[in-house]
Design a protein around this motif. Structure first.
Motif, PDB file in Angstrom:
ATOM      1  N   LEU A   1       0.833  -1.206   0.000  1.00 11.88           N
ATOM      2  CA  LEU A   1       0.000   0.000   0.000  1.00 11.88           C
ATOM      3  C   LEU A   1       0.865   1.253   0.000  1.00 11.88           C
ATOM      4  O   LEU A   1       0.598   2.207  -0.746  1.00 11.88           O
ATOM      5  CB  LEU A   1      -0.917  -0.021   1.221  1.00 11.88           C
ATOM      6  N   LEU A   2       1.915   1.259   0.802  1.00  9.42           N
ATOM      7  CA  LEU A   2       2.827   2.402   0.814  1.00  9.42           C
ATOM      8  C   LEU A   2       3.498   2.599  -0.543  1.00  9.42           C
ATOM      9  O   LEU A   2       3.634   3.728  -1.024  1.00  9.42           O
ATOM     10  CB  LEU A   2       3.893   2.194   1.893  1.00  9.42           C
ATOM     11  N   LEU A   3       3.903   1.499  -1.163  1.00 11.74           N
ATOM     12  CA  LEU A   3       4.532   1.593  -2.477  1.00 11.74           C
ATOM     13  C   LEU A   3       3.568   2.165  -3.510  1.00 11.74           C
ATOM     14  O   LEU A   3       3.940   3.018  -4.328  1.00 11.74           O
ATOM     15  CB  LEU A   3       5.007   0.208  -2.933  1.00 11.74           C
ATOM     16  N   ARG A   4       2.314   1.732  -3.454  1.00 13.82           N
ATOM     17  CA  ARG A   4       1.343   2.220  -4.426  1.00 13.82           C
ATOM     18  C   ARG A   4       1.080   3.713  -4.230  1.00 13.82           C
ATOM     19  O   ARG A   4       0.988   4.461  -5.207  1.00 13.82           O
ATOM     20  CB  ARG A   4       0.042   1.433  -4.318  1.00 13.82           C
ATOM     21  N   VAL A   5       0.969   4.149  -2.998  1.00 17.64           N
ATOM     22  CA  VAL A   5       0.737   5.573  -2.731  1.00 17.64           C
ATOM     23  C   VAL A   5       1.921   6.400  -3.238  1.00 17.64           C
ATOM     24  O   VAL A   5       1.741   7.456  -3.850  1.00 17.64           O
ATOM     25  CB  VAL A   5       0.505   5.800  -1.222  1.00 17.64           C
ATOM     26  N   CYS A   6       3.135   5.926  -3.000  1.00 13.87           N
ATOM     27  CA  CYS A   6       4.314   6.630  -3.509  1.00 13.87           C
ATOM     28  C   CYS A   6       4.317   6.681  -5.039  1.00 13.87           C
ATOM     29  O   CYS A   6       4.647   7.706  -5.638  1.00 13.87           O
ATOM     30  CB  CYS A   6       5.596   5.952  -3.015  1.00 13.87           C
ATOM     31  N   ALA A   7       3.941   5.556  -5.650  1.00 14.70           N
ATOM     32  CA  ALA A   7       3.950   5.484  -7.112  1.00 14.70           C
ATOM     33  C   ALA A   7       2.922   6.405  -7.740  1.00 14.70           C
ATOM     34  O   ALA A   7       3.137   6.949  -8.834  1.00 14.70           O
ATOM     35  CB  ALA A   7       3.705   4.038  -7.551  1.00 14.70           C
ATOM     36  N   GLU A   8       1.789   6.590  -7.080  1.00 13.04           N
ATOM     37  CA  GLU A   8       0.723   7.416  -7.646  1.00 13.04           C
ATOM     38  C   GLU A   8       0.965   8.906  -7.463  1.00 13.04           C
ATOM     39  O   GLU A   8       0.344   9.727  -8.135  1.00 13.04           O
ATOM     40  CB  GLU A   8      -0.618   7.029  -7.010  1.00 13.04           C
ATOM     41  N   ALA A   9       1.868   9.265  -6.566  1.00  7.38           N
ATOM     42  CA  ALA A   9       2.137  10.679  -6.297  1.00  7.38           C
ATOM     43  C   ALA A   9       3.121  11.238  -7.319  1.00  7.38           C
ATOM     44  O   ALA A   9       4.081  10.577  -7.711  1.00  7.38           O
ATOM     45  CB  ALA A   9       2.692  10.845  -4.889  1.00  7.38           C
ATOM     46  N   ASP A  10       2.887  12.466  -7.745  1.00 10.65           N
ATOM     47  CA  ASP A  10       3.793  13.129  -8.678  1.00 10.65           C
ATOM     48  C   ASP A  10       4.961  13.801  -7.970  1.00 10.65           C
ATOM     49  O   ASP A  10       5.912  14.240  -8.617  1.00 10.65           O
ATOM     50  CB  ASP A  10       3.028  14.175  -9.493  1.00 10.65           C
ATOM     51  N   VAL A  11       4.882  13.911  -6.650  1.00 13.32           N
ATOM     52  CA  VAL A  11       5.945  14.543  -5.854  1.00 13.32           C
ATOM     53  C   VAL A  11       6.267  13.646  -4.668  1.00 13.32           C
ATOM     54  O   VAL A  11       5.507  12.732  -4.338  1.00 13.32           O
ATOM     55  CB  VAL A  11       5.503  15.940  -5.350  1.00 13.32           C
ATOM     56  N   ALA A  12       7.408  13.905  -4.043  1.00 11.94           N
ATOM     57  CA  ALA A  12       7.766  13.167  -2.833  1.00 11.94           C
ATOM     58  C   ALA A  12       6.776  13.501  -1.722  1.00 11.94           C
ATOM     59  O   ALA A  12       6.316  14.637  -1.596  1.00 11.94           O
ATOM     60  CB  ALA A  12       9.186  13.527  -2.411  1.00 11.94           C
TER      61      ALA A  12
END
Length: 246
Positions: free
Chosen positions: A16-27
């Motif tokens: 879930l954390l990986l997916r949220v990071c992947a979907e974000a355009d910024v850090a």
């Protein structure tokens, strides 16, 4: 993000954390990660720290978190993705040369369309999509191609991204019927104001009657000739289908 249900296993929480990071355009900051995942902040901190150690997430100089190079390498190693992308790239390049617009290769991913590849250039219309990004299927040309062959299309009211997004089930059903009839999907400023797209399905032998992917051309509404581009996209999709089914 989680619809109120937080995964129980460590593996699922990490995913879930990986997916949220992947979907974000910024850090994202730790607080933002906790908010978007619904995880307690100490849990998010512990798990994202482990993901950083494994190289799947990286921490920026400002203290934010974003997808790491290790995850990119793993994703590129997936045989199905690699083979589809490699087979499609010549056709994507030809479409870009012919239209000078953004060209996508996408696959269905739940209720979204996921962009595996994007070919663009200096003359192409600037758009929000990116390789590895996703958009809701109902407001994209590629997503409509997938939904048109779905035996149970959405029956709920859908999220609106622009004033032209089709959000009522009846509206979408009529559009999907038209997609099936003409053989390609059209998005008329439904995901981004001023931007339209045309997409055609890609099939493969031994994968049943539903498309495994779609090719699209996306550009400014005023200069995108839907009928002309639709014919080109369909021709490229048919050629790629033949190659994958050989």
């Amino acid at each position: 993000m989680t619809d109120g249900q937080i995964p129980k296993s460590v593996l699922a929480r990490g995913a879930l954390l990986l997916r949220v990071c992947a979907e974000a355009d910024v850090a994202l900051s730790l607080a933002e990660l906790a908010l978007r995942t619904g995880l307690p902040k100490p849990t998010a901190h512990r798990l994202v720290g482990e993901l950083v150690r494994l190289g799947l997430v990286e921490r920026t100089a400002e203290g934010g978190y974003r997808i790491g190079l290790g995850l990119f390498v793993l994703g590129q190693s997936a045989p199905t993705v690699r083979e589809l992308r490699d087979a499609a790239l010549p056709y994507l390049g030809d479409l870009h040369e012919a239209t000078h617009e953004n060209v996508h290769l996408a696959v269905p991913d739940g209720t979204d369309t996921l962009f595996l590849e994007k070919v663009t250039g200096h003359r192409a219309t600037p758009i929000v999509s990116r390789t590895g990004g996703r958009l809701p299927a109902h407001c994209t040309a590629t997503g409509k191609v997938f939904l048109a062959e779905d035996p149970s299309p959405p029956r709920r009211t859908l999220p609106r991204l622009t004033p032209r997004t089709l959000v009522l089930p009846g509206q979408l059903a009529r559009d999907l019927a038209l997609t099936r009839a003409r053989g390609y999907g059209v998005n008329l400023e439904e995901a981004e104001v001023g931007v339209s797209a045309v997409a055609a399905p890609i099939y493969a032998r031994d994968h049943g009657p539903r498309p495994i992917a779609a090719i699209s051309v996306t550009g400014g509404t005023r200069r995108l000739d839907v009928d002309r581009v639709g014919a080109r996209v369909c021709a490229a999709a048919r050629a790629l289908t033949r190659k994958l089914s050989a």
